[in-house]
Design an enzyme around this catalytic site. Structure first.
Site, PDB file in Angstrom:
ATOM      1  N   TRP A   1     -50.629 -28.977  13.362  1.00 18.61           N
ATOM      2  CA  TRP A   1     -50.058 -30.321  13.193  1.00 18.61           C
ATOM      3  C   TRP A   1     -50.027 -30.710  11.724  1.00 18.61           C
ATOM      4  CZ3 TRP A   1     -51.959 -34.769  10.978  1.00 18.61           C
ATOM      5  CH2 TRP A   1     -51.268 -35.949  11.230  1.00 18.61           C
ATOM      6  N   HIS A   2     -51.029 -30.260  10.968  1.00 19.50           N
ATOM      7  CA  HIS A   2     -51.118 -30.664   9.570  1.00 19.50           C
ATOM      8  C   HIS A   2     -50.045 -30.027   8.697  1.00 19.50           C
ATOM      9  CE1 HIS A   2     -55.082 -32.217  10.702  1.00 19.50           C
ATOM     10  NE2 HIS A   2     -55.016 -32.932   9.598  1.00 19.50           N
ATOM     11  N   GLY A   3     -49.521 -28.895   9.064  1.00 20.54           N
ATOM     12  CA  GLY A   3     -48.497 -28.305   8.223  1.00 20.54           C
ATOM     13  C   GLY A   3     -48.063 -26.948   8.699  1.00 20.54           C
TER      14      GLY A   3
END
Length: 477
Positions: A325-327
């Site tokens: 989700w973060h990248g």
């Protein structure tokens, strides 16, 4: 338009005055003003992506009503999966398409099949991960009959686009925010005062701590091959405080400015670096995201209700998805995997629900063990942050390897850069302030609040004047 920019310092007071003195007659006028302000705020990033925000808002608003009105379970499922598919489709195209295309091409190249992936030349819309998750939770809750659909489009639009949380959270729930936007707000001086204090403290975290540490963390990470062990350790610690000051500072500013408009947002941080184990850390770090994955992924997968194999599987799924989700980079997936490994012994020993109370210290042996556990948890967290910050997994392993092989603990970097000793001292003072404030919302209130407020503003002006680092880390997610 950053929260720590001059343009925002002009924007916020104008909205505040209009909100309480011009558009204060009804709830509808208050909400309409906040929507206009939110859309203007978002358009300052890139007006071309306003259509994505508006489309996402309309999609979930309409499908939510259709799910509620559907006469059959087949109809409910159709509208539910339509919303989920389109939302995740937009997120996948803008955020993850190039990552998957590159990764698949590299895999084929590894088998001797030379390919040139077709990549999209698109900019990641700021905040897309956050407002997409707002809409997803809303639609899921309607489908599971936890809430009723919202029929007032203005109210729902404000829930999705409310500018304090639009680009970097916290990730709000309809059950918490929608009831507030459906009521007329009356000015509360005490709440507004608390909001100003919390906003200022968030600005201190961002400008004084995060931006200052960023200068040194970037210099060390960008030149880590020439650094000795002590400098590499400092780089990891600097980044730990950079990302904490940056993200928790943003959250404090979001919560504080929202109180100026009479709206309470979810708390997103609860002094995570004083955690005694990694499970406690994740109960205190990015709380809105952790709870989102718990409620909408971990529990539907079976949660902790099955056997140990299921618990382990679900734990790794949650952490890997959280990392992704973060990248769109393997470093974030590795970061999630490492945190899952940290969590695994606690799960196997059934100690993942320990340390639920606020940490306290006394002059006894048990407190000494508590200090050791906090230091060890922070150390493990810093090692994981190396993967989060590194450009590649190879760089991360090389960085950590050099910590243990460059057996020189001379103050190399401390002596090469100006004010480095002062930054170490500043970070230490910040830790002491955080520790003394761990039972409060923010440390400015209470005794001598005016003096503490003046000192905070002086520090912001003194360090912010010379800082070129303005962006928030989580804007890229």
């Amino acid at each position: 338009m950053f929260f720590n920019s001059l343009s925002f310092a002009i924007f916020l007071p104008i909205v505040f005055v209009l909100y309480w003195f011009v558009f204060n007659k009804t709830k509808s006028t208050q909400n309409a003003l906040l929507i206009v302000a939110s859309y203007y705020f978002y358009s300052c990033w890139d007006w071309r992506f306003l259509f994505l925000l508006v489309f996402s808002t309309f999609l979930d608003y309409y499908t939510g009503i259709r799910i509620e009105k559907a006469k059959t379970e087949t109809g409910r499922k159709f509208w539910f999966w339509l919303s989920i598919s389109i939302n995740l489709g937009f997120l996948g195209v803008f955020k993850y398409y190039n990552f998957f295309a590159d990764s698949f091409s590299e895999l084929l190249n590894g088998f001797g099949l030379q390919t040139s992936p077709l990549l999209l030349n698109v900019v990641l819309p700021v905040g897309i991960s956050f407002y997409t998750f707002h809409g997803l939770s809303y639609v899921i809750d309607i489908y599971l009959k936890r809430i009723k659909a919202e029929y007032n489009f203005v109210d729902y639009s404000l829930f999705v686009s409310y500018f304090p949380l639009l680009v970097a959270g916290p990730i709000e729930r309809a059950t918490h925010l929608l009831p507030q936007v459906k009521l007329k707000r009356n000015f509360d001086y005490q709440k507004a005062k608390e909001g100003i204090y919390q906003f200022i403290w968030g600005l201190v975290k961002k400008v004084v701590i995060a931006d200052t540490c960023a200068t040194y963390a970037n210099a060390i990470f960008d030149n880590y091959e020439s650094m000795n062990s002590l400098s590499l350790l400092l780089g990891a610690v600097y980044f730990a405080f950079q990302i904490y000051g940056d993200f928790s500072g943003y959250s404090d500013m979001a919560l504080g400015m929202s109180k100026l408009f009479g709206i309470d947002l979810l708390r997103n941080f609860n002094y995570p670096y004083f955690s005694r184990d990694i499970a406690e850390f994740w109960r205190r770090w990015h709380i809105s995201l952790s709870s989102w994955f718990r409620d909408y992924l971990y529990i539907p997968l079976g949660g902790s209700s099955g056997g140990m194999a299921m618990k382990i599987r679900n734990t790794f799924v949650i952490f890997l998805v959280s990392g992704f989700w973060h990248g769109a980079n393997w470093t974030f997936i590795a970061w999630g995997f490492i945190n899952a490994l940290y969590f695994l012994p606690l799960l196997l020993l059934k100690k993942n629900r320990s340390n639920m109370e606020t940490v306290s210290l006394y002059w006894n042996w048990n407190s000494f063990k508590v200090i050791l556990s906090m230091i060890s948890t922070f150390s493990l967290t810093c090692l994981a942050w190396v993967f989060f910050r590194a450009k590649s997994i190879g760089d991360a392993f090389d960085y950590i390897g050099r910590i243990f092989t460059n057996q020189r603990f001379l103050p190399q970097y401390l002596e090469n850069e100006r004010y480095n000793y002062e930054i170490v001292l500043l970070t230490g003072i910040f830790v002491v302030v955080e520790w003394n404030s761990r039972t409060q919302v923010e440390p400015i209130s209470g005794r001598y609040s005016s003096l503490k407020l003046a000192l905070c503003i002086a520090a912001i002006v003194a360090l912010g004047t010379y800082s070129d680092y303005k962006e928030f880390i989580y804007f890229q997610f």
